[in-house]
Design a protein around this motif. Structure first.
Motif, PDB file in Angstrom:
ATOM      1  N   MET A 186       5.742   0.994  57.422  1.00  0.00           N
ATOM      2  CA  MET A 186       4.666   1.354  58.333  1.00  0.00           C
ATOM      3  C   MET A 186       4.497   0.295  59.424  1.00  0.00           C
ATOM      4  O   MET A 186       4.325   0.606  60.601  1.00  0.00           O
ATOM      5  CB  MET A 186       3.361   1.505  57.547  1.00  0.00           C
ATOM      6  N   THR A 187       4.528  -0.975  59.044  1.00  0.00           N
ATOM      7  CA  THR A 187       4.356  -2.060  60.007  1.00  0.00           C
ATOM      8  C   THR A 187       5.474  -2.061  61.035  1.00  0.00           C
ATOM      9  O   THR A 187       5.232  -2.182  62.248  1.00  0.00           O
ATOM     10  CB  THR A 187       4.309  -3.420  59.276  1.00  0.00           C
ATOM     11  N   ASN A 188       6.714  -1.927  60.569  1.00  0.00           N
ATOM     12  CA  ASN A 188       7.839  -1.904  61.501  1.00  0.00           C
ATOM     13  C   ASN A 188       7.823  -0.673  62.395  1.00  0.00           C
ATOM     14  O   ASN A 188       8.226  -0.737  63.560  1.00  0.00           O
ATOM     15  CB  ASN A 188       9.147  -1.975  60.718  1.00  0.00           C
ATOM     16  N   ALA A 189       7.358   0.457  61.859  1.00  0.00           N
ATOM     17  CA  ALA A 189       7.269   1.671  62.673  1.00  0.00           C
ATOM     18  C   ALA A 189       6.235   1.520  63.785  1.00  0.00           C
ATOM     19  O   ALA A 189       6.421   2.010  64.899  1.00  0.00           O
ATOM     20  CB  ALA A 189       6.928   2.866  61.787  1.00  0.00           C
ATOM     21  N   ILE A 190       5.140   0.821  63.492  1.00  0.00           N
ATOM     22  CA  ILE A 190       4.127   0.580  64.517  1.00  0.00           C
ATOM     23  C   ILE A 190       4.687  -0.334  65.607  1.00  0.00           C
ATOM     24  O   ILE A 190       4.472  -0.104  66.803  1.00  0.00           O
ATOM     25  CB  ILE A 190       2.853  -0.022  63.887  1.00  0.00           C
ATOM     26  N   ILE A 191       5.411  -1.370  65.210  1.00  0.00           N
ATOM     27  CA  ILE A 191       6.039  -2.255  66.199  1.00  0.00           C
ATOM     28  C   ILE A 191       7.036  -1.470  67.046  1.00  0.00           C
ATOM     29  O   ILE A 191       7.139  -1.675  68.260  1.00  0.00           O
ATOM     30  CB  ILE A 191       6.728  -3.439  65.498  1.00  0.00           C
ATOM     31  N   LEU A 192       7.753  -0.556  66.419  1.00  0.00           N
ATOM     32  CA  LEU A 192       8.693   0.297  67.160  1.00  0.00           C
ATOM     33  C   LEU A 192       7.959   1.118  68.213  1.00  0.00           C
ATOM     34  O   LEU A 192       8.452   1.309  69.326  1.00  0.00           O
ATOM     35  CB  LEU A 192       9.426   1.214  66.189  1.00  0.00           C
ATOM     36  N   SER A 193       6.755   1.585  67.873  1.00  0.00           N
ATOM     37  CA  SER A 193       5.971   2.360  68.840  1.00  0.00           C
ATOM     38  C   SER A 193       5.454   1.483  69.973  1.00  0.00           C
ATOM     39  O   SER A 193       5.136   1.974  71.055  1.00  0.00           O
ATOM     40  CB  SER A 193       4.794   3.042  68.130  1.00  0.00           C
ATOM     41  N   PHE A 194       5.364   0.170  69.735  1.00  0.00           N
ATOM     42  CA  PHE A 194       4.931  -0.752  70.779  1.00  0.00           C
ATOM     43  C   PHE A 194       6.013  -0.975  71.825  1.00  0.00           C
ATOM     44  O   PHE A 194       5.760  -0.985  73.020  1.00  0.00           O
ATOM     45  CB  PHE A 194       4.579  -2.114  70.170  1.00  0.00           C
ATOM     46  N   ILE A 195       7.252  -1.205  71.362  1.00  0.00           N
ATOM     47  CA  ILE A 195       8.264  -1.800  72.232  1.00  0.00           C
ATOM     48  C   ILE A 195       9.597  -1.078  72.220  1.00  0.00           C
ATOM     49  O   ILE A 195      10.459  -1.333  73.071  1.00  0.00           O
ATOM     50  CB  ILE A 195       8.459  -3.290  71.831  1.00  0.00           C
ATOM     51  N   GLY A 196       9.839  -0.187  71.252  1.00  0.00           N
ATOM     52  CA  GLY A 196      11.140   0.455  71.135  1.00  0.00           C
ATOM     53  C   GLY A 196      12.105  -0.398  70.325  1.00  0.00           C
ATOM     54  O   GLY A 196      11.753  -1.475  69.844  1.00  0.00           O
ATOM     55  N   PRO A 197      13.350   0.048  70.179  1.00  0.00           N
ATOM     56  CA  PRO A 197      14.293  -0.628  69.266  1.00  0.00           C
ATOM     57  C   PRO A 197      14.895  -1.926  69.798  1.00  0.00           C
ATOM     58  O   PRO A 197      15.364  -2.741  69.016  1.00  0.00           O
ATOM     59  CB  PRO A 197      15.390   0.422  69.049  1.00  0.00           C
ATOM     60  N   LYS A 198      14.889  -2.130  71.114  1.00  0.00           N
ATOM     61  CA  LYS A 198      15.625  -3.259  71.678  1.00  0.00           C
ATOM     62  C   LYS A 198      15.124  -4.602  71.175  1.00  0.00           C
ATOM     63  O   LYS A 198      15.901  -5.506  70.844  1.00  0.00           O
ATOM     64  CB  LYS A 198      15.543  -3.213  73.205  1.00  0.00           C
ATOM     65  N   TYR A 199      13.805  -4.763  71.095  1.00  0.00           N
ATOM     66  CA  TYR A 199      13.211  -6.036  70.681  1.00  0.00           C
ATOM     67  C   TYR A 199      12.523  -5.918  69.322  1.00  0.00           C
ATOM     68  O   TYR A 199      11.731  -6.781  68.947  1.00  0.00           O
ATOM     69  CB  TYR A 199      12.205  -6.522  71.731  1.00  0.00           C
ATOM     70  N   LEU A 200      12.818  -4.854  68.601  1.00  0.00           N
ATOM     71  CA  LEU A 200      12.174  -4.618  67.313  1.00  0.00           C
ATOM     72  C   LEU A 200      12.439  -5.757  66.335  1.00  0.00           C
ATOM     73  O   LEU A 200      11.523  -6.228  65.645  1.00  0.00           O
ATOM     74  CB  LEU A 200      12.663  -3.293  66.718  1.00  0.00           C
ATOM     75  N   ALA A 201      13.687  -6.215  66.261  1.00  0.00           N
ATOM     76  CA  ALA A 201      14.036  -7.268  65.299  1.00  0.00           C
ATOM     77  C   ALA A 201      13.262  -8.557  65.579  1.00  0.00           C
ATOM     78  O   ALA A 201      12.781  -9.217  64.655  1.00  0.00           O
ATOM     79  CB  ALA A 201      15.541  -7.540  65.332  1.00  0.00           C
ATOM     80  N   SER A 202      13.118  -8.907  66.853  1.00  0.00           N
ATOM     81  CA  SER A 202      12.422 -10.148  67.205  1.00  0.00           C
ATOM     82  C   SER A 202      10.937 -10.073  66.868  1.00  0.00           C
ATOM     83  O   SER A 202      10.378 -10.986  66.252  1.00  0.00           O
ATOM     84  CB  SER A 202      12.590 -10.440  68.696  1.00  0.00           C
ATOM     85  N   LEU A 203      10.278  -8.963  67.263  1.00  0.00           N
ATOM     86  CA  LEU A 203       8.849  -8.841  67.002  1.00  0.00           C
ATOM     87  C   LEU A 203       8.564  -8.635  65.515  1.00  0.00           C
ATOM     88  O   LEU A 203       7.557  -9.127  65.003  1.00  0.00           O
ATOM     89  CB  LEU A 203       8.266  -7.688  67.818  1.00  0.00           C
ATOM     90  N   SER A 204       9.444  -7.920  64.817  1.00  0.00           N
ATOM     91  CA  SER A 204       9.285  -7.763  63.372  1.00  0.00           C
ATOM     92  C   SER A 204       9.493  -9.105  62.669  1.00  0.00           C
ATOM     93  O   SER A 204       8.835  -9.401  61.666  1.00  0.00           O
ATOM     94  CB  SER A 204      10.274  -6.733  62.827  1.00  0.00           C
ATOM     95  N   GLY A 205      10.405  -9.923  63.198  1.00  0.00           N
ATOM     96  CA  GLY A 205      10.649 -11.237  62.622  1.00  0.00           C
ATOM     97  C   GLY A 205       9.435 -12.136  62.723  1.00  0.00           C
ATOM     98  O   GLY A 205       9.080 -12.840  61.765  1.00  0.00           O
TER      99      GLY A 205
END
Length: 267
Positions: A186-205
Motif C-alpha cells: 500500500m505504501t509503495n503504491a501511494i508513492i507510485l501515485s505521487f511520482i510514477g515508476p521512474k523515481y519510485l525506488a529512490s522515494l521508497s528507499g
C-alpha cells in the motif's frame, strides 16, 4: 509488491520454528552462524537476475531530475505524512518480532507456544498482504493503510487486557500477522501515485529508511522499558498510542501527483 511480501511471510514461518529449535539445542551462536550462511548463499542467485531497464544516455539530466525530485518530495506534505506513518510500522513489527516471545515466556507461556505465535504471523500475513494489496486497487489506498495502523492498536489493546494463555498468544499472532507487512504494497503504491515508476525506488528507499529508524527505536525501547519497569506493558501501550497517531497521519494523505518530474498524468 503484495506477492513479494507474501513470499517474505512464508519465509518467516519456515525459519522461526527451526531457529527456536537450534537456539534450544545448540545455542544462539550456532543459530546465528546457520542463518548467516543461508543469507550469504543468496548471493549465488545474483547472476540470475536480469536488468531489463533501458540504459539512459543522459545520466547528468537524470541526476539533476532526481535531485530536484528528492528536494521537492522531502518538503511535500503528503509524502512526509506517509513516511511518518511508516516509521510507526517499523516500530511495531520490530518490537513484536524481537520481544513478543520473551514477553510471552515472562508471563508463563512455553517457549514452543511463543515460537508458534511468531511463526503464525508469517502464515496469516500471506492472507493480509494479498488481501490489502487487492483492496488497494478498489478504494483510495490511504484508507486501508490507515486502517491497518488502527487495527494494530486495537489488537494490541485486546492482547494487553486479556489474561495470558496459549490461546491468546496464538490468536494475537494470527491477528497481528494479517496486519504485518500489509503496509508495504500500500505504501509503495501511494508513492507510485505521487511520482510514477521512474523515481519510485529512490522515494521508497527514503521511506524505508524511516521504517528502519522506527525499527531501531522499537527494538531498543523494548529492552529499555523492560529493564526499567520489569515488564513490557508500558511498551505495549506506547505501541497502541503510536498506532493511533499513525492512523491520523496516514488518513490525511492525498493521492495527488507531485508537481515535479512526475510521470503520473493528472485527470
Amino acid at each position: 509488491m503484495a506477492l513479494i511480501g507474501a513470499a517474505a511471510s512464508f519465509g518467516q514461518f519456515a525459519v522461526v520454528l527451526p531457529t527456536m529449535w537450534m537456539n534450544k539445542t545448540f545455542g544462539w551462536e550456532s543459530s546465528l552462524i546457520v542463518l548467516s550462511s543461508i543469507t550469504l548463499s543468496l548471493l549465488l542467485l545474483l547472476p540470475l537476475l536480469n536488468n531489463t531497464n533501458k540504459k539512459s544516455n543522459d545520466k547528468d539530466n537524470f541526476g539533476n531530475e532526481l535531485q530536484n525530485t528528492l528536494s521537492f518530495s522531502l518538503k511535500e506534505r503528503n509524502y512526509i505524512l506517509l513516511i511518518m506513518g511508516f516509521f510507526v510500522c517499523g516500530f511495531h513489527v520490530t518490537f513484536i518480532a524481537l520481544h513478543l516471545p520473551t514477553d510471552l515466556m515472562f508471563k508463563g507461556i512455553s517457549a514452543e507456544v511463543a515460537g508458534w505465535s511468531l511463526a503464525i504471523i508469517g502464515v496469516t500475513n500471506i492472507i493480509g498482504t494479498l488481501g490489502f494489496g487487492w483492496l488497494g486497487t478498489k478504494i483510495k489506498k490511504p484508507i486501508p493503510l490507515a486502517s491497518i495502523y488502527l487495527m494494530r492498536s486495537l489488537a494490541i489493546t485486546i492482547f494487553i487486557l486479556s489474561p495470558p494463555s496459549a490461546t491468546v498468544a496464538i490468536l494475537f499472532g494470527a491477528t497481528i500477522g494479517i496486519l504485518w507487512l500489509a503496509t508495504v504494497p500500500m505504501t509503495n503504491a501511494i508513492i507510485l501515485s505521487f511520482i510514477g515508476p521512474k523515481y519510485l525506488a529512490s522515494l521508497s528507499g527514503i521511506c524505508f529508511i524511516c521504517h528502519q529508524l522506527g525499527a531501531v527505536l522499537g527494538a531498543w525501547l523494548g529492552g529499555r522499558f523492560f529493564d526499567i519497569y520489569g515488564s513490557y506493558e508500558n511498551m505495549w501501550w506506547l505501541s497502541v498510542a503510536l498506532g493511533i497517531i499513525a492512523f491520523f497521519l496516514t488518513i490525511m494523505v492525498k493521492e495527488e501527483p507531485f508537481l515535479v518530474n512526475s510521470e503520473v498524468k493528472t485527470s
